[in-house]
Design an enzyme around this catalytic site. Sequence first.
Site, PDB file in Angstrom:
ATOM      1  N   CYS A   1       0.814  -1.213   0.000  1.00  0.00           N
ATOM      2  CA  CYS A   1       0.000   0.000   0.000  1.00  0.00           C
ATOM      3  C   CYS A   1       0.847   1.262   0.000  1.00  0.00           C
ATOM      4  O   CYS A   1       0.662   2.159  -0.808  1.00  0.00           O
ATOM      5  CB  CYS A   1      -0.936  -0.014   1.202  1.00  0.00           C
ATOM      6  SG  CYS A   1      -2.055   1.396   1.254  1.00  0.00           S
TER       7      CYS A   1
ATOM      8  N   GLY B   1      -7.699  -5.678 -17.959  1.00  0.00           N
ATOM      9  CA  GLY B   1      -8.427  -5.721 -16.696  1.00  0.00           C
ATOM     10  C   GLY B   1      -9.069  -4.383 -16.401  1.00  0.00           C
ATOM     11  O   GLY B   1      -8.377  -3.396 -16.165  1.00  0.00           O
ATOM     12  N   GLY B   2     -10.398  -4.355 -16.412  1.00  0.00           N
ATOM     13  CA  GLY B   2     -11.132  -3.107 -16.188  1.00  0.00           C
ATOM     14  C   GLY B   2     -11.657  -2.977 -14.782  1.00  0.00           C
ATOM     15  O   GLY B   2     -12.739  -2.427 -14.570  1.00  0.00           O
ATOM     16  N   GLY B   3     -10.895  -3.478 -13.800  1.00  0.00           N
ATOM     17  CA  GLY B   3     -11.247  -3.283 -12.403  1.00  0.00           C
ATOM     18  C   GLY B   3     -10.681  -1.972 -11.893  1.00  0.00           C
ATOM     19  O   GLY B   3     -10.205  -1.137 -12.660  1.00  0.00           O
TER      20      GLY B   3
ATOM     21  N   GLU C   1     -11.476  -5.679 -21.084  1.00  0.00           N
ATOM     22  CA  GLU C   1     -12.167  -6.271 -19.933  1.00  0.00           C
ATOM     23  C   GLU C   1     -13.030  -7.434 -20.407  1.00  0.00           C
ATOM     24  O   GLU C   1     -13.838  -7.289 -21.321  1.00  0.00           O
ATOM     25  CB  GLU C   1     -13.030  -5.225 -19.242  1.00  0.00           C
ATOM     26  CG  GLU C   1     -13.989  -5.753 -18.182  1.00  0.00           C
ATOM     27  CD  GLU C   1     -13.301  -6.574 -17.100  1.00  0.00           C
ATOM     28  OE1 GLU C   1     -13.770  -7.691 -16.834  1.00  0.00           O
ATOM     29  OE2 GLU C   1     -12.291  -6.094 -16.537  1.00  0.00           O
TER      30      GLU C   1
ATOM     31  N   ALA D   1      -6.388  -2.204   2.632  1.00  0.00           N
ATOM     32  CA  ALA D   1      -5.442  -1.866   3.690  1.00  0.00           C
ATOM     33  C   ALA D   1      -6.146  -1.584   5.011  1.00  0.00           C
ATOM     34  O   ALA D   1      -5.685  -2.010   6.077  1.00  0.00           O
ATOM     35  CB  ALA D   1      -4.602  -0.662   3.271  1.00  0.00           C
TER      36      ALA D   1
ATOM     37  N   HIS E   1     -23.788  23.612   4.635  1.00  0.00           N
ATOM     38  CA  HIS E   1     -24.038  24.112   3.278  1.00  0.00           C
ATOM     39  C   HIS E   1     -23.009  25.193   2.953  1.00  0.00           C
ATOM     40  O   HIS E   1     -22.696  26.023   3.792  1.00  0.00           O
ATOM     41  CB  HIS E   1     -25.445  24.717   3.203  1.00  0.00           C
ATOM     42  CG  HIS E   1     -25.757  25.367   1.892  1.00  0.00           C
ATOM     43  ND1 HIS E   1     -26.082  24.636   0.774  1.00  0.00           N
ATOM     44  CD2 HIS E   1     -25.778  26.682   1.528  1.00  0.00           C
ATOM     45  CE1 HIS E   1     -26.307  25.472  -0.222  1.00  0.00           C
ATOM     46  NE2 HIS E   1     -26.126  26.709   0.203  1.00  0.00           N
TER      47      HIS E   1
END
Length: 465
Positions: free
Chosen positions: A43, A183-185, A206, A320, A444
């Site tokens: 990480c 890989g489309g993660g 993907e 993590a 706000h």
Amino acid sequence: MNEITCKLLVIGAGPGGYTCAIRAGQLGIDTIIVESEKPGGTCLNVGCIPSKALIHAAGEYETVTGVAEGKSALGIFCAKPSLDLGKTIAWKDGIVRRLNGGVAGLLKKAGVRLIAGHARFLDGKSIEVETQSAPQMIHAETVVIATGSEPVALPFLPFGGRVISSTEALALTEIPKKLVVVGGGYIGLELGTAFAKMGASIAVVEAAPRILPQYDSDLSEPVARHLNALGVTVLTGAKAKALVADGTALEIEAADSRQTTLDADRILVTVGRRPLTSGLGLETLDLDMNEPFIRINDQCRTSMRGVFAIGDITGEPMLAHRAMAQGEMVAEIVAGRRRAWDRVSIPAICFTDPEIVTVGLTPSEASGRGFEVKTDLFPFRANGRALTLEREDGFIRTVARADNHLLLGIQGVGAGIAELSAAFSLALEMGARLEDVAMTIHAHPTQSEGFHEAALKSLGHAIHI
């Protein structure tokens, strides 16, 4: 061989391991932690932190480039910018070094002994560590396995040369002209989006029918729209097959079974991660396994007395913050405190553009578990703060039980929405109901008002839509 003893031995100084060791040290437990690389694990060193640094730099470059090309409606003008990726990577590496030092300092402050080397089990209580100087034997009353995970390579696309993992992608000093992401993660799209913003031509391959298949289509659709706006080619239902002979292109099978090729300077493979167990000597232990992962109970105990396992090596979700929570819990259990894993939710964040946050159950997951649900969403196009940020694509959605309005899940997609993940998680952990959120005053103008309005809308009386 030099032999030492300790009450607690932690193998792996990633987020889970170092958190466990630091907490154990705080509790007065004689603790040793072994790490073969730099403290911080994947990480900190080659994952979460460096990728977010690169994503931030890419976003800044995209903004300045858009201004230079006259795409800003804010009345801001500037000359065409340039990007020195080598300097960007050096800045990223500086952040990593600073955090490496921070982790090492925290371990020392807690009285934890850090040993640099590769650990291998001889039995459940004895571990041999190969250090640069000489082998070290450690005898421990309790052992925590926290070795993490590593990228999965495809048999026909082994890492090396033009084929890279996320680790190598985060160390590039030149922007590839043509980058193919297999890989489309979330990992592939986070890095692919960053490189697209920095000027690379990106193609995503993907195999699933759509990108980000782990998220529902409502959440992934805004990401798909932004990828299209960036000029990213997305090929879904497609499969990578092999490198062409000279390695300059990738052969793929499209959704219609047609064979074609994609030219590539680099091919980034992001098809998943697997537990990092190589050379650890787990075969000497009698551990129950859950396929490649170590099986644990609600206290992260393995099937062997005195052996715990935490983090990615125990399976999904490979996050993590899950590992860190497990590590803290295990340290307190070793110290004699009563703890068990009773988390209601673990937030998951996809740092694409826009970002995705999900905690708890989605509407379909809740229905699949037999709940009758009330669910509604509030779009950011009706949120004043989102409009002032020029980022109105996205929404916040609440999922609650229909009978008592207890929140079961919260999801959202939008610019910067990752920072709302703590509020979403807290609501679920505290057992909040729609009425609790509706009666809480949200400042706000902020994007958090979308959470308030989503709850109001589920109750039938949204104000701003």
